[in-house]
Design an enzyme around this catalytic site. Structure first.
Site, PDB file in Angstrom:
ATOM      1  CD  GLN A   1      -1.477  -2.330   1.999  1.00 29.00           C
ATOM      2  OE1 GLN A   1      -0.280  -2.545   2.150  1.00 29.00           O
ATOM      3  NE2 GLN A   1      -2.419  -3.132   2.457  1.00 29.00           N
TER       4      GLN A   1
ATOM      5  CG  ASP B   1      -7.483  -3.843  -4.129  1.00 29.73           C
ATOM      6  OD1 ASP B   1      -8.109  -4.433  -5.020  1.00 29.73           O
ATOM      7  OD2 ASP B   1      -7.045  -4.415  -3.112  1.00 29.73           O
TER       8      ASP B   1
ATOM      9  NE  ARG C   1      -9.002  -7.087  -4.229  1.00 23.21           N
ATOM     10  CZ  ARG C   1      -8.025  -7.761  -3.623  1.00 23.21           C
ATOM     11  NH1 ARG C   1      -8.134  -9.070  -3.448  1.00 23.21           N
ATOM     12  NH2 ARG C   1      -6.936  -7.138  -3.195  1.00 23.21           N
TER      13      ARG C   1
ATOM     14  CD  GLN D   1      -1.612  -3.338  -2.323  1.00 23.59           C
ATOM     15  OE1 GLN D   1      -0.565  -3.936  -2.537  1.00 23.59           O
ATOM     16  NE2 GLN D   1      -2.439  -3.698  -1.359  1.00 23.59           N
ATOM     17  CG  ASP D   2      -4.203   0.549  -1.528  1.00 19.40           C
ATOM     18  OD1 ASP D   2      -4.837  -0.214  -2.283  1.00 19.40           O
ATOM     19  OD2 ASP D   2      -4.017   0.312  -0.332  1.00 19.40           O
TER      20      ASP D   2
END
Length: 529
Positions: free
Chosen positions: A327, A371, A447, A349-350
Site C-alpha cells: 500500500q 485496488d 472486488r 497498489q492503492d
C-alpha cells in the site's frame, strides 16, 4: 366524588394510551433499522426521546445518541493512549483512532444542524462518513486488541456507537422516502434487492470545465526561481485562511517543476484550489508506504486532503514506492464537495484513496495495479482514463490486477464508485506483457473490500485486458450476496457480459440516471464555476 374518580380514571387511560402510542411510534421507527430490538432498548434507556414524539423527533434522538456515543468512545480511546506506555504500535493506532473519531464527531454535529432544515441529502452523506470513520477506528483497534481496556472499547464501539449511527442513518433513509409515515418505514435495502432511490431529472455533469479557467492565484509556488510566494506546496497551504467560506476560494498556482514533499490540507483549510501548469509538468511526488516503520495506508498519501471544497487541476501526484511496496497512496481525499480535473495520479497498489464524502473527478488519468481506486466515498469518475500498470518487480510472473475496491459497510450509506464514460486500458508496458501472455495478466473491474461494496461502470470503453468474468471475489463468498456491481452500455472488447460472474448486475435502463453526478452526489447543488 364520582366525577373526581372519573376524571382521574380518564387521565390514567389517556396516559396509558399515550405511552402505548409512543411505544408504537418508536417501534415503527426502529423497524427501519438493521437491529430493531436493540434500537428500541437503547433509545428508551438513554431517555433522549421527548414525550409523544413524532417519527422525525425519534430520528433526531437517534442521531443525538450517536453524537453522545462518539464522545464516550473518544474518552475511552484517550485512556488507551494514556495507558499504552511504550507500546508504540498501540499508541500510534489509538491516536489515529482519535483523529477518526474527531472527524466523525464533526460530521455528526453538521448532520444534526442541517436535519431540521430538510437538508436530508447532506445529513445522510455526513452521517455515512461519520460511520465510516468509526469503522476505521474500530478496525485499527482490532489489530492491537491485546489488553482489557482495548477489548472494552471495541465492545462499546461495536454494540453501541456504530449501531446507533447505523440506526440513525437507516431512519434517515426511510424518512427521506416516506416522511413521518413511520408505519411505512423499513430496514435499508440496496439495488441488489430491487430498491432504487428517488431521483430528479438531468443526467450528467456537462462538458464545461468545473475548475474554472482563469482563476486568479492568491499565491504562487515554485522551485529555484524568483517572483514566487513560497518554495513548497505545504507552505502555501499553511498560508490559506482557516474556514474560508462565502463562495471564496484560496487559489495556489504551482509552477512547473518536481516537488518532493508530503502535502496535507487539514479540516480547517476549506476551499483550497491547487492549479498546476499541466500533467507531467507540475509534479508532487512522495514515496511513503506501509513497509516503513509505523506507517499506515492512510498516512502514506503524497497529498492528503480533509478540508471541504477542495479543487485541483492540471498537475500530477504520484507515489514512487514501487510495485513491491504494497500500500502506497498517491492521493487521499476526505473533502466533501471536491472537484479534481485534468490531473494525473500515479502509483501501484492503492493509488487513489477516495476515502469518504462526495467527490468528482473529471478527465483525470489514474495509474496503478492493485485496488488502485479504493475507499468509502461517493465518487463519480467522469471521462477519466484508467490505466493498469505492471505488477511486481518481475512483471513476467503476471498476477491479477483490480481497479476498484469500494468499502461500504452499511446498506444505508450513500457511498459508491461511479465510472461514467471512462476508458479502461493498460499502460504501454502493461499491454506488451498482456499481448505476450493474456492468461497471466488478468484485470478485473473491482472486488468487494467491504460487505456492501458498490461500483458501477456506465458507458465506459473496456479494452481487451478486462477479464470476461468482469469482477473478482475478495475472500471466498464474502459480500457476494450483498454487494452491488453494475454495468450499463459499455463498449470495447472487454464489455461482453456473457461471461460475467453471476453476482454482478446489469443496470436497468430506467435506473441509469441514479448514477448521474446530479443524483449520486447532488452535483447540481454545488458543482459551480
Amino acid at each position: 366524588m364520582v366525577s373526581s374518580f372519573h376524571f382521574i380514571f380518564c387521565l390514567f387511560i389517556a396516559a396509558g394510551a399515550g405511552a402505548a402510542y409512543n411505544q408504537t411510534v418508536i417501534q415503527q421507527a426502529c423497524n427501519a433499522t438493521r437491529w430493531p430490538e436493540s434500537c428500541q432498548t437503547t433509545l428508551t434507556k438513554f431517555g433522549l426521546i421527548p414525550a409523544d414524539p413524532s417519527p422525525f423527533q425519534i430520528l433526531r434522538s437517534a442521531l443525538s445518541l450517536s453524537s453522545k456515543s462518539v464522545g464516550k468512545a473518544k474518552f475511552m480511546v484517550r485512556a488507551i493512549v494514556h495507558y499504552s506506555g511504550s507500546n508504540l504500535n498501540l499508541t500510534t493506532t489509538a491516536k489515529l483512532c482519535l483523529q477518526s473519531l474527531d472527524n466523525s464527531a464533526y460530521r455528526l454535529h453538521a448532520a444534526e444542524e442541517v436535519l431540521p432544515l430538510n437538508r436530508i441529502k447532506d445529513a445522510r452523506a455526513w452521517t455515512s462518513a461519520a460511520l465510516s470513520y468509526q469503522f476505521d477506528c474500530f478496525s485499527g483497534l482490532k489489530k492491537v486488541n491485546d489488553t482489557p481496556i482495548v477489548g472494552k472499547t471495541l465492545s462499546f464501539m461495536n454494540n453501541t456507537l456504530m449501531m446507533s449511527t447505523s440506526n440513525a442513518l437507516s431512519m434517515m433513509m426511510s424518512y427521506e422516502e416516506f416522511g413521518n409515515r413511520s408505519g411505512w418505514w423499513r430496514s435499508p435495502r440496496t439495488e441488489r434487492e430491487g430498491f432504487w432511490e428517488k431521483v430528479g431529472v438531468g443526467s450528467g455533469p456537462g462538458h464545461r470545465p468545473w475548475v474554472r479557467t482563469g482563476l486568479k492565484a492568491n499565491v504562487t509556488v515554485c522551485r529555484g526561481r524568483g517572483g514566487c510566494s513560497f518554495g513548497s506546496v505545504q507552505m502555501a497551504v499553511n498560508a490559506a485562511p482557516d474556514n474560508l467560506g462565502g463562495g471564496r476560494r484560496f487559489v495556489i498556482l504551482i509552477k512547473e517543476g518536481v516537488y518532493e514533499e508530503t502535502v496535507r490540507v487539514p479540516l480547517e483549510k476549506r476551499n483550497v484550489v491547487l492549479i498546476g501548469e499541466g500533467m507531467g509538468k507540475t509534479v508532487i511526488t512522495g514515496s511513503l508506504s506501509v513497509g516503513q516503520l509505523g506507517m499506515t495506508t492512510y498516512d502514506t498519501a503524497t497529498v492528503g486532503v480533509v478540508g471541504d471544497g477542495f479543487m485541483a487541476r492540471d498537475l500530477t501526484i504520484q507515489n514512487t514506492a514501487g510495485p513491491d511496496a504494497h500500500q502506497a497512496v498517491a492521493f487521499r481525499s476526505d473533502s466533501d464537495l471536491s472537484v479534481v480535473e485534468n490531473c494525473e495520479f500515479i502509483g501501484n497498489q492503492d493509488t487513489v484513496y477516495a476515502h469518504s464524502l462526495r467527490q468528482f473527478y473529471r478527465s483525470c488519468i489514474i495509474k496503478g495495479n492493485v485496488d488502485f481506486i479504493f475507499g468509502n466515498s461517493a465518487s463519480v469518475f467522469y471521462k477519466c482514463t484508467i490505466l493498469v500498470r505492471p505488477r511486481q518487480l518481475d512483471p513476467e510472473k503476471g498476477g491479477n490486477s483490480v481497479i476498484a475496491a469500494h468499502g461500504r459497510t452499511d446498506p444505508a450509506q450513500t457511498t459508491g464508485f461511479v465510472f461514467h464514460e471512462c476508458v479502461i486500458n493498460g499502460t504501454e508496458d502493461y499491454m506488451k506483457l498482456y499481448r505476450k501472455n493474456p492468461s497471466m495478466h488478468q484485470t478485473f473491474l473491482g472486488r468487494p473490500w467491504k460487505e456492501f461494496s458498490r461500483s458501477v461502470f456506465v458507458r465506459c470503453k473496456l479494452e481487451a485486458l478486462v477479464s470476461p468474468l468482469g469482477w473478482m471475489p475478495w475472500d471466498g463468498d464474502f459480500a457476494l450476496e450483498t454487494l452491488y456491481f453494475g454495468e450499463f452500455g459499455n463498449s470495447g472488447l472487454g464489455s461482453n457480459l456473457s461471461g460475467r460472474v453471476i453476482w454482478s448486475s446489469q443496470i436497468p435502463v430506467d435506473r441509469v440516471i441514479e448514477y448521474s453526478a446530479k443524483n449520486f452526489i447532488q452535483g447540481d447543488d454545488w458543482m459551480i464555476n
